[in-house]
Design an enzyme around this catalytic site. Structure first.
Site, PDB file in Angstrom:
ATOM      1  N   GLU A 122      -3.160  -4.405   9.825  1.00 35.36           N
ATOM      2  CA  GLU A 122      -3.627  -5.488   8.958  1.00 35.36           C
ATOM      3  C   GLU A 122      -4.973  -6.071   9.375  1.00 35.36           C
ATOM      4  O   GLU A 122      -5.772  -6.454   8.539  1.00 35.36           O
ATOM      5  CB  GLU A 122      -2.562  -6.588   8.859  1.00 35.36           C
ATOM      6  CG  GLU A 122      -1.264  -6.126   8.212  1.00 35.36           C
ATOM      7  CD  GLU A 122      -1.430  -5.564   6.800  1.00 35.36           C
ATOM      8  OE1 GLU A 122      -2.505  -5.755   6.184  1.00 35.36           O
ATOM      9  OE2 GLU A 122      -0.475  -4.927   6.318  1.00 35.36           O
TER      10      GLU A 122
ATOM     11  N   GLU B 163       0.807  -1.222   0.000  1.00 38.46           N
ATOM     12  CA  GLU B 163       0.000   0.000   0.000  1.00 38.46           C
ATOM     13  C   GLU B 163       0.838   1.269   0.000  1.00 38.46           C
ATOM     14  O   GLU B 163       0.535   2.213   0.720  1.00 38.46           O
ATOM     15  CB  GLU B 163      -0.934  -0.039   1.216  1.00 38.46           C
ATOM     16  CG  GLU B 163      -0.227   0.025   2.597  1.00 38.46           C
ATOM     17  CD  GLU B 163       0.220  -1.310   3.148  1.00 38.46           C
ATOM     18  OE1 GLU B 163       0.312  -2.296   2.391  1.00 38.46           O
ATOM     19  OE2 GLU B 163       0.483  -1.390   4.375  1.00 38.46           O
TER      20      GLU B 163
HETATM   21 ZN   LIG Z   1      -2.252  -5.178   4.230  1.00 40.91          ZN
END
Ligand SMILES: [Zn+2]
Length: 637
Positions: free
Chosen positions: A327, A280
């Site tokens: 996460e 990301e």
């Molecule tokens: Zn991730």
């Protein structure tokens, strides 16, 4: 408590902005240039600033424009070499000071992979890309390499190939002629980038190669733009795969949380050695080409990566111990987006697939139960990559789902989610800060009843529990999984039947989506391994060993290698190993989800086969993947 993976003194003096002036030298495979830090002092008379570095050649240092004395300390195997720079005396808390480090990268820099032209789609130009998470930014530039330090950055990069960074492009324009109209591979062009929003160092990223851009259609009423980068050979396929969903997902995520802050959300499809599904990086998500399935079925990875814009890139974990805040939250919201854009059944289905991966990873750590925990108490200098697994993702997402249900469902949960993100946007936080805010929010909005509900959660079991089970037995919407379960059950109950008498058909999978095929193959693994004859029959009937869908192919190999001493395992072990090393093409399947799992499975069948296959192509893998495969194959402790 400071970051267990960093030697920087960021609690005393911390970077606010860094300017990189780099030249990419493809022939010698180095980046050379300077990093100029604007540092804010938070301790009177601080005396020195300490940066993290790893395998960098430091040439000189200036403080406030004057040559300064410095020392590069001996290398710690995980944390690298601390760079101590002496500062003038009498510095006051609150003031700013500038330090410029002239340096270059070396062949050992784990953050960077330099690909030969043969390892690219086009085969005409070399390629460079970085991967800085979790602790490799220091192997690209001297930085205070902790997610607790959030920095803005600017960059001027001289390159003979188009250069992309995790920031807003200032010049030349993305949608202008490629490489500013100059000769690609020959003429040097200066690429200028600016990232005005403070981000953690692990989101600094660079890629350079023969890449082209295609913008996605503007989403009605939105200021931000989306588009895709890839080598010209893949741009059509890449555009087709993601142009429908990317802006739609981003707009839906804005509805759940707060507006997107980064202005640009672009995707970059990398060469196949890229070690992750996606990364990301700010403004520019990096993607593996294994997502180009040709059926838009793997877009959940896009949903995941863009969700990080809020969870991770916006609200950041303070250090590796709290990685699950990035996460777990991102995985939870990713699946909520699937529910919003598709159906509640899609959300349940995604949890089911995640649960199988979680089980496998919890089993992988039976000898190191510390890594089965959600919140990991890392020792100073411990390698966070040793703990990298599905645990923070899926145990984390299940905790948030459990929380949503305990507190009374989405209607009362989503306003809290928005408040959580607004409260901590731009900050780096610990699990304790997260939990305190949660209690604080429901004290204000709900009172005693909600607090009682929160108290019913066994927090210690979720945060610090070990073992193979979640603290709570979770139920998921399994309607999309039923047909896959039924087919798997039929195979299981056919194990005693002769092949000639079996009634399976090629058409059994006709109405299955590729994800249902994955669940079917995973379900089969929950039974005792089938006889080799049956596995062979299944393989030839369903053509699962030659599919281009890597998700299905991985599950097939895991299924037929499940009994390491069976004839069918021996046969397919060689094929599986050949698949991940690219069958002699030099184009390895470098996504660790695939190559690490395959190497580990092959290793159980035939150690030499696994090791020899890896050794043959080891330099084609990204340095991070290489290191972790070496550990998996016991070539490195
Ligand atoms: Zn991730």
């Amino acid at each position: 408590m400071t970051d267990p993976t960093s030697q920087a003194n960021y609690t005393e003096i911390a970077t606010e902005h860094v300017l990189f002036k780099w030249t990419i030298d493809f022939a010698n495979q180095i980046i050379a240039g300077t990093a100029t830090h604007d540092l804010r002092i938070s301790k009177n008379d601080v005396g020195e600033v300490i940066f993290d570095t790893a395998d960098l050649d430091i040439e000189s240092v200036e403080v406030e424009g004057k040559s300064a004395s410095y020392e590069v300390k001996p290398k710690h195997p995980i944390m690298g070499s601390a760079l101590h720079i002496n500062l003038p005396s009498g510095l006051k808390s609150g003031s700013l000071i500038k330090a410029t480090i002239k340096y270059q990268t070396t062949k050992e820099c784990t953050a960077l992979q330099w690909l030969a032209k043969e390892q690219t789609q086009g085969k005409s130009f070399p390629y460079l890309f970085s991967q800085c998470q979790p602790i490799y930014a220091r192997a690209m530039a001297p930085v205070q390499d902790s997610p607790s330090v959030k920095i803005k950055y600017s960059a001027e990069v001289i390159s003979v190939l188009p250069a992309l960074m995790s920031a807003i492009r200032q010049s030349p324009p993305s949608d202008g002629p490629a490489h500013d109209g100059k000769v690609i591979g020959k003429d040097a062009v200066t690429y200028v980038y600016h990232q005005p929003i403070p981000i953690p160092s692990y989101l600094i990223a660079i890629a350079a190669g023969n890449v082209v851009y295609r913008p996605f259609p503007r989403h009605p009423g939105k200021e931000w733009t989306c588009g895709i980068w890839s080598e010209p050979e893949l741009i059509e396929a890449a555009y087709w795969e993601f142009s429908e969903d990317t802006a739609r997902f981003l707009a839906s995520a804005e509805e759940i949380v707060v507006p997107y802050r980064f202005g640009v959300y672009d995707l970059l499809v990398l060469p196949p050695s890229f070690p992750y599904g996606g990364m990301e990086n700010a403004c520019l998500t990096f993607l593996t080409p294994t997502l180009l399935a040709g059926d838009r079925t793997l877009v959940d990875v896009i949903a995941h990566e863009l969700t990080h814009s809020w969870f991770g890139n916006g609200v950041t974990h303070a250090n590796a111990s709290h990685f699950w805040l990035n996460e777990g939250w991102t995985t939870y919201i990713e699946r909520l987006l699937l529910q919003v854009i598709h159906t509640p059944a899609d959300r349940g289905f995604s949890f089911i697939i995640g649960y199988k991966g979680l089980q496998d990873d919890l089993e992988m750590y039976v000898d190191r139960p510390k890594y089965q925990r959600l919140v990991i108490d890392f020792e100073k200098g411990e390698d966070p990559d040793d703990a990298y697994s599905g645990v923070p993702y899926d145990k984390g997402a299940n905790l948030i789902l459990h929380l949503e249900r305990t507190i009374g469902g989405l209607d009362v949960f989503l306003p809290y989610v928005r408040d959580y993100v607004s409260t901590f946007m731009g900050k780096s936080i610990t699990t304790q800060e997260w939990k305190s805010h949660l209690y604080g929010y429901y004290e204000k909005h709900g009172g005693a009843g909600k607090i009682k509900a929160l108290d019913s959660i066994d927090w210690d079991a979720w945060f610090y529990g070990e073992g193979l089970q979640l603290p709570v037995k979770m139920e998921y919407d399994s309607s999309l999984a039923e047909s896959a379960y039924k087919l798997a059950e039929r195979w299981d109950s056919s194990r005693a039947v002769e092949i000639s008498k079996l009634s399976f058909h090629e058409s059994d999978l006709d109405n299955f989506s590729s994800t249902q095929k994955v669940v079917f193959l995973e379900r089969l693994q929950s039974y005792k391994p089938l006889p080799s004859s049956h596995v062979e029959h299944l393989a030839s009937l369903y053509k699962v060993s030659s599919t281009h869908n890597a998700e299905i192919r991985l599950r097939f190999y895991q299924f037929c290698l499940a009994d390491p001493s069976s004839p069918v395992a021996l046969k397919y072990a060689a094929q599986a190993a050949d698949w991940v090393i690219g069958g002699g093409t030099g184009m390895v399947v470098g996504r660790m989800k695939f190559c690490r799992d395959v190497f580990r499975a092959v290793y159980k069948v035939d150690k030499d086969l696994a090791v020899n296959a890896f050794q043959k192509e080891k330099n084609a893998f990204h340095p991070i993947a290489r290191k972790l495969i070496e550990k998996d194959l016991k070539l490195l402790s």
